[in-house]
Design a protein around this motif. Structure first.
Motif, PDB file in Angstrom:
ATOM      1  N   GLY A  12       0.810  -1.209   0.000  1.00 40.82           N
ATOM      2  CA  GLY A  12       0.000   0.000   0.000  1.00 40.82           C
ATOM      3  C   GLY A  12       0.844   1.259   0.000  1.00 40.82           C
ATOM      4  N   ALA A  13       0.685   2.084  -1.047  1.00 46.00           N
ATOM      5  CA  ALA A  13       1.380   3.375  -1.111  1.00 46.00           C
ATOM      6  C   ALA A  13       0.374   4.503  -0.922  1.00 46.00           C
ATOM      7  CB  ALA A  13       2.115   3.522  -2.437  1.00 46.00           C
ATOM      8  N   LYS A  36      -1.190  -1.603  -5.578  1.00 46.88           N
ATOM      9  CA  LYS A  36      -1.923  -2.201  -6.707  1.00 46.88           C
ATOM     10  C   LYS A  36      -2.420  -1.153  -7.701  1.00 46.88           C
ATOM     11  CE  LYS A  36      -6.512  -2.413  -4.617  1.00 46.88           C
ATOM     12  NZ  LYS A  36      -7.590  -3.218  -4.082  1.00 46.88           N
ATOM     13  N   ARG A  37      -2.632   0.086  -7.245  1.00 50.07           N
ATOM     14  CA  ARG A  37      -3.110   1.120  -8.173  1.00 50.07           C
ATOM     15  C   ARG A  37      -1.952   1.661  -9.027  1.00 50.07           C
ATOM     16  NH1 ARG A  37      -5.772   4.729  -3.642  1.00 50.07           N
ATOM     17  NH2 ARG A  37      -3.784   4.027  -2.783  1.00 50.07           N
ATOM     18  N   SER A  38      -2.329   2.420 -10.041  1.00 52.73           N
ATOM     19  CA  SER A  38      -1.306   3.016 -10.898  1.00 52.73           C
ATOM     20  C   SER A  38      -0.756   4.272 -10.237  1.00 52.73           C
ATOM     21  CB  SER A  38      -1.906   3.375 -12.254  1.00 52.73           C
ATOM     22  OG  SER A  38      -2.371   2.205 -12.879  1.00 52.73           O
ATOM     23  N   ASP A  39       0.386   4.683 -10.683  1.00 58.42           N
ATOM     24  CA  ASP A  39       1.026   5.886 -10.166  1.00 58.42           C
ATOM     25  C   ASP A  39       0.121   7.097 -10.440  1.00 58.42           C
ATOM     26  OD1 ASP A  39       2.619   8.043  -9.535  1.00 58.42           O
ATOM     27  OD2 ASP A  39       4.447   7.132 -10.355  1.00 58.42           O
ATOM     28  N   ASP A 129       1.073  -0.529  -9.697  1.00 52.21           N
ATOM     29  CA  ASP A 129       0.540  -1.631 -10.523  1.00 52.21           C
ATOM     30  C   ASP A 129       1.079  -2.982 -10.057  1.00 52.21           C
ATOM     31  OD1 ASP A 129      -0.988   0.024 -12.418  1.00 52.21           O
ATOM     32  OD2 ASP A 129       1.007   0.737 -13.035  1.00 52.21           O
ATOM     33  N   HIS A 130       1.378  -3.098  -8.781  1.00 46.63           N
ATOM     34  CA  HIS A 130       1.830  -4.360  -8.199  1.00 46.63           C
ATOM     35  C   HIS A 130       0.867  -4.742  -7.074  1.00 46.63           C
ATOM     36  CE1 HIS A 130       5.483  -3.737 -10.470  1.00 46.63           C
ATOM     37  NE2 HIS A 130       5.924  -4.936 -10.093  1.00 46.63           N
ATOM     38  N   LYS A 131       0.160  -5.805  -7.308  1.00 46.27           N
ATOM     39  CA  LYS A 131      -0.895  -6.204  -6.392  1.00 46.27           C
ATOM     40  C   LYS A 131      -0.438  -7.354  -5.499  1.00 46.27           C
ATOM     41  CE  LYS A 131      -5.469  -8.300  -6.668  1.00 46.27           C
ATOM     42  NZ  LYS A 131      -6.417  -8.967  -7.576  1.00 46.27           N
TER      43      LYS A 131
END
Lengths: 446, 446
Positions: A12-13, A36-39, A129-131
């Motif tokens: 989580g970012a 998981k979300r995009s930048d 984009d890394h889940k």
């Protein structure tokens, strides 16, 4: 002897994950964050009028500790009290605390981007984009989906700062004896935007949090840096009136005319916004334990709360601050620190969850109630006369670092103690309160 | 006009699923039950001394309605009260209710097999080794894993009677606004067996539920048809003493010598049993809604409770009885019935969950307390004198069909009302209770 740095992985970012990564990289670890979300900087996700949050001193202390005070100054709009709108459009003001005490409207997206940038400057590797697919809690390993493939990672310690719908928590849920609760309230919310006035300035006073309290529902508005306001309608899903009962343009128009007439001129494209903006639900998450071996959840992942005390972000940031303080005092000995943190923090997470649920009733209903307003005035007076002995619950939560559980217990006790003193005479003349009587009554039950 | 029968699918061939299938097939539906476990009649899973449950009138009524009264008579052992063992091995007896009121020890495995056989006789198709992988709640479809393959099924209505770790509930958990709680208590349990005496008879009196109450923990024993007893140790996972603190043969021996000395002769292979039998956890599950479109959960799937009131099976069976009664009265119009059932039943499911948690404290601690025992006596007297006005909570739960929520509310009110009357004189001589005073106090608060 190997000097290899210990590996810290954070899932989580978001606000909490990126702040925690800064604490960890500053403590000397190699830190990787999987999001998981995009930048957001590439996808323009937060562009335009983003939703805003109320930052108060618990969050501010955590941000200042990692050197973000200067950035903050440019990002916040101070709100010194509640600006209440009645159905006739009359305004009243109720300060949050003493002179000089205020909460701060801040853009979630703006703050999040700043935190990620700061983390990257300090050497944190943030992989968007890394889940996280699964965490092997016993072995501090995880499976990640990113760049079109699945791969396994390992670390010395892993943190789940991945929000109310945490992936790490799914792995906790597969453990025996994991107590868990997700509780949805009967209300949902919808955001609406008040654009700047034609002269380019704020359309309403930007120095407060605007509330249209209507008993079982309410509208609120917080100012943005671009001089717009973001409004949120908190409204039941079912019943009359409710999201369900309002079905078409005419219903929307009639509803706002009846309950929020002074907003009609402020939101010119109301029907469009109401129709196209989503309706979202509101959940409280409680669970325990937060820790398994060298994996720990924090922030919304372990204690998501409803937004009515403006403490969701603040409590998550305080998690980071308190966790790092504790970890430092134990030389970052994870075997001790993770367990010690959950043990001291759980009661405070529960307390702020309860406070937030309670404050919804206060905001949408009691703030329009004379007795409640008198109690607020009387408590402010008591706090002035006995600053060491009487602090209003709102002040303890919002303007102090007292543990939330202390604010909950002490505040509830004070509430009970003061009731017999709120006579009709005091309602008429708050300053006639028998303050010595109240303080003695409090002393006698402590 | 098509005369095709409506298709009913039930997940779970446990106690509740198999009973529900009988109700449904009797109502004229085509019923298929999918059960992930193997057929107990083939695998000998329940052979030997199986665990037993306490069947009381809520469960009995549900079973009698589908014609199982005769079978029941051969399967139960009546228990008319609590047989309490103190640390010196002294025994006291406390009746559960009036003369003729008793609960019944029954084998879970035996009853379950009988229900499955009866269902099959009536034409229900019970498919063992068929696991529900996922339910598409909106379309009453599901994916099943069985016979080494995955396949999809559909039905007019689907029931999740698949227990505390329900697969259907996993699909509910993916829905927005599904409130859910799983709460593990700090205690776990371990089963131990008391074999028949050398003369072939029961080793201790079979007409009661034996309890060794020890404050924070307890041992209980229920009789089996083969003249053995199944004991259950309810014990904290951590602390001193606890499952964690008892590590070897010597610890086991010392612990039982100290707290349960009269069991040493009854359980000859104690150390073996303690060491090889598993330690299991105890969970309460609450959730809502139970219904989505034409899918509904019932029994443990929607409201699993701790075993301390002996109402887990009874409440699940009562679900079947009340659901069928309601469905019949609405001509099995699923669109109405499912929603109506959850709406009336939820509060009772919550109440029995609370009652069960509360009764743990009563069983392990209060039953050894003089004041508690006097209150029991006094309440029995009040019930005799004012049968319409005063019914002990235990009697309402165990020997009546009153909604659990009524038993909870009324029982708690009575408890409050009676306290001021339990003077030292009454403790010494329970029959001197001012019964008119108590009943007038109750009337005044109703």
């Amino acid at each position: 002897m190997s000097m290899k740095k210990e590996e810290v992985v954070i899932f989580g970012a978001g606000l909490v994950g990126s702040l925690l990564s800064i604490y960890m990289v500053k403590a000397g670890f190699r830190v990787t964050v999987y999001e998981k979300r995009s930048d957001p900087r590439k996808t323009n996700l937060y562009a335009g009028r983003s939703i805003n949050l109320a930052l108060s001193i618990r969050g501010i202390r955590a941000l200042e500790t990692v050197g973000l005070s200067e950035d903050l100054k440019k990002m916040v709009i101070p709100m010194k009290g509640r600006r209440m709108h009645d159905v006739e459009g009359n305004l009243t003001f109720q300060p949050y605390g003493k002179e000089g005490q205020y909460i701060n409207s801040i853009s979630r997206g703006g703050l999040n981007e700043r935190l990620v940038m700061r983390a990257e400057e300090l050497g944190v590797s943030v992989l968007f984009d890394h889940k996280c697919v699964e965490v092997d809690l016993d072995n501090t390993r995880a499976t990640i989906q990113g760049d079109g493939q699945l791969f396994d990672i390992e670390a010395d310690v892993m943190f789940g700062a991945d929000g109310a719908f945490s992936a790490m928590r799914q792995s906790f849920l597969k453990q025996d004896r994991f107590s868990y609760e997700q509780y949805y309230i009967e209300h949902g919310y919808k955001e609406l935007s008040i654009p700047p006035a034609t002269n380019g300035d704020f359309a309403i006073a930007p120095d407060g949090l605007h509330i249209w309290p209507r008993g079982n529902f309410m509208l609120i508005a917080l100012p943005n840096l671009d001089k717009s306001f973001t409004c949120t309608l908190f409204f039941p899903f079912e019943g009359d009136p409710s999201f369900q009962s309002i079905q078409n343009a005419q219903d929307i128009d009639q509803f706002f005319k009846k309950y929020f007439p002074d907003t009609l001129d402020l939101i010119p494209d109301l029907i469009d916004q109401y129709t196209s903006n989503p309706t979202s639900s509101l959940v409280t998450v409680r669970c325990y334990p937060w820790v398994k071996e060298r994996c720990m959840m924090l922030g919304d992942a372990s204690h998501a709360i409803v937004p009515f005390y403006g403490q969701g972000m603040n409590s998550g940031f305080e998690d980071c601050y308190l966790f790092d303080e504790l970890a430092r005092s134990h030389g970052y000995d994870w075997g001790t620190v993770l367990g010690a943190f959950q043990k001291t923090r759980k009661k405070d997470a529960d307390a702020i969850a309860d406070l937030a649920l309670k404050n919804f009733v206060e905001m949408r209903d009691h703030v329009a109630d004379e007795r409640f307003l008198v109690q607020k005035k009387v408590e402010a007076l008591l706090h002035e006369l006995y600053p060491q002995e009487w602090t209003p619950q709102y002040t303890m939560v919002t303007f102090s670092h007292a543990p939330y559980s202390e604010a909950w217990n002490r505040g509830n006790l004070q509430h009970k103690v003061i009731q017999p003193f709120l006579t009709q005479d005091v309602i008429n003349n708050p300053e006639t309160i028998d303050h010595e009587g109240v303080i003695n009554a409090l002393r006698s039950v402590l």
